[in-house]
Design an enzyme around this catalytic site. Sequence first.
Site, PDB file in Angstrom:
ATOM      1  N   GLU A  21       0.525  -1.436   0.094  1.00  0.00           N
ATOM      2  CA  GLU A  21       0.248   0.024  -0.095  1.00  0.00           C
ATOM      3  C   GLU A  21       1.012   1.105  -0.632  1.00  0.00           C
ATOM      4  O   GLU A  21       0.727   2.072  -0.846  1.00  0.00           O
ATOM      5  CB  GLU A  21      -0.789   0.012   1.385  1.00  0.00           C
ATOM      6  CG  GLU A  21      -1.975  -0.803   1.165  1.00  0.00           C
ATOM      7  CD  GLU A  21      -2.708  -1.305  -0.308  1.00  0.00           C
ATOM      8  OE1 GLU A  21      -2.969   0.412  -0.393  1.00  0.00           O
ATOM      9  OE2 GLU A  21      -3.448  -2.076  -0.631  1.00  0.00           O
ATOM     10  N   TYR A  74      -6.373   6.450   3.318  1.00  0.00           N
ATOM     11  CA  TYR A  74      -7.028   5.393   2.284  1.00  0.00           C
ATOM     12  C   TYR A  74      -6.614   3.875   3.155  1.00  0.00           C
ATOM     13  O   TYR A  74      -7.001   3.065   2.844  1.00  0.00           O
ATOM     14  CB  TYR A  74      -6.135   5.956   1.063  1.00  0.00           C
ATOM     15  CG  TYR A  74      -5.870   4.782   0.812  1.00  0.00           C
ATOM     16  CD1 TYR A  74      -7.457   3.460   0.333  1.00  0.00           C
ATOM     17  CD2 TYR A  74      -4.664   4.422   0.510  1.00  0.00           C
ATOM     18  CE1 TYR A  74      -7.263   3.068  -0.834  1.00  0.00           C
ATOM     19  CE2 TYR A  74      -4.787   3.155  -0.409  1.00  0.00           C
ATOM     20  CZ  TYR A  74      -5.517   2.232  -0.690  1.00  0.00           C
ATOM     21  OH  TYR A  74      -5.303   1.302  -1.698  1.00  0.00           O
ATOM     22  N   ASP A 115      -9.774   5.852  -2.608  1.00  0.00           N
ATOM     23  CA  ASP A 115      -8.339   6.243  -3.899  1.00  0.00           C
ATOM     24  C   ASP A 115      -8.851   7.083  -5.187  1.00  0.00           C
ATOM     25  O   ASP A 115     -10.293   7.290  -5.021  1.00  0.00           O
ATOM     26  CB  ASP A 115      -7.534   5.545  -3.989  1.00  0.00           C
ATOM     27  CG  ASP A 115      -8.135   3.917  -4.767  1.00  0.00           C
ATOM     28  OD1 ASP A 115      -9.175   3.863  -5.700  1.00  0.00           O
ATOM     29  OD2 ASP A 115      -6.897   3.421  -5.472  1.00  0.00           O
TER      30      ASP A 115
END
Length: 339
Positions: free
Chosen positions: A35, A118, A136
């Site tokens: 991520e 996020y 996102d």
Amino acid sequence: MKEIFQQRLLNWFEQNKRNLPWRNTQNPYFIWLSEVILQQTRVAQGLPYYLKFIEKYPTIQDLAKAPEDEVMKLWQGLGYYSRAKNMHYTAKYLTEIHQGQFPTSFEEIKQLKGVGQYTAAAIASFAFNQPVAVVDGNVQRVLARWLGINTDIKNKKIFQSHADALLNFEKPAAHNQAMMEFGAVQCVPQNPDCASCIMQDICYAYKNDLVRELPIRVKKPFKPEKKAYFYYIENEEHQILIRKRPNKGIWANLYEIPNTLNTELDLTLPAQYLEKGYLKHIFTHFILHITWLHYKIQKQDIVLSQNYEWVEIDKTDDFAYPVPVQKIITTIRNKKGLF
DNA sequence: AATTCGGGGGT
DNA sequence: ACCCCAGAATT
């Protein structure tokens, strides 16, 4: 309508999802790593970096005990270098303070340095199946078109509230990944293939011919341009001059050759240089015009401020550089023998 | 709320 | 030349 969307989305995901390595694990360390790497970065660009990182650092303890310069070198070329700095900091924090245990709740995860709304939602849902909705760029595009949201995508709260309302509480992980994958594969930014889209009959943008207009992204009117000189300074022992940049600001903690970007040159150079060249480097927020100069000097003829160091040309690859600096070094080094 | 922080690939 | 990407931290 919500249930129809959710069900179609999951069906679509099962049939169309790409086989990506971070989808075959629930290891929070791997998911976190992926991520962070993928923040503002395309899957195709981030993938090789992810593979390099999990090979070099198979566990969070391995990452924690690595020297920061080594982590930065592995990150070289990806950009947004504070991601690597924060990631390394957090690995050390979790290893030394948190007994190597990854926190399992959204609130705790979001406290970690380098982890925002996020990324915390992504880790919490993917690794721990918590019902928190990710937002996102992909999700924003899907929502803006499906619902006809015409506010600037900078207005994150609007999109987060819609994403929250749409979340599938039975399968949060699959739902979140499906939303992003749908945006990345089907509901793409430019010229999406709406003719083949399963959401066609329930899509506001499609029905109102607004696909090209949504989402709304307010852009800055102009991008400033700067000029700077970069100096490849070589001595008679086949060494060049480099130094580490400060730990804040642009290119934090990366290495550089002497230059005039945001500073004066703090060296005295001879009148003659061997060669020069030009390079344009485009950032998100400005354009940098670089003129590089290649000097050859006698080591004794130069007085160094303390943080410069001479490094063997053959060992320059051990340091992490911003892309344009790496390009200058590679360009000149590859001509070795001409001078 | 606005600005800073990179780089690459697609069109 | 412009767009935009599995955004976060700082001001």
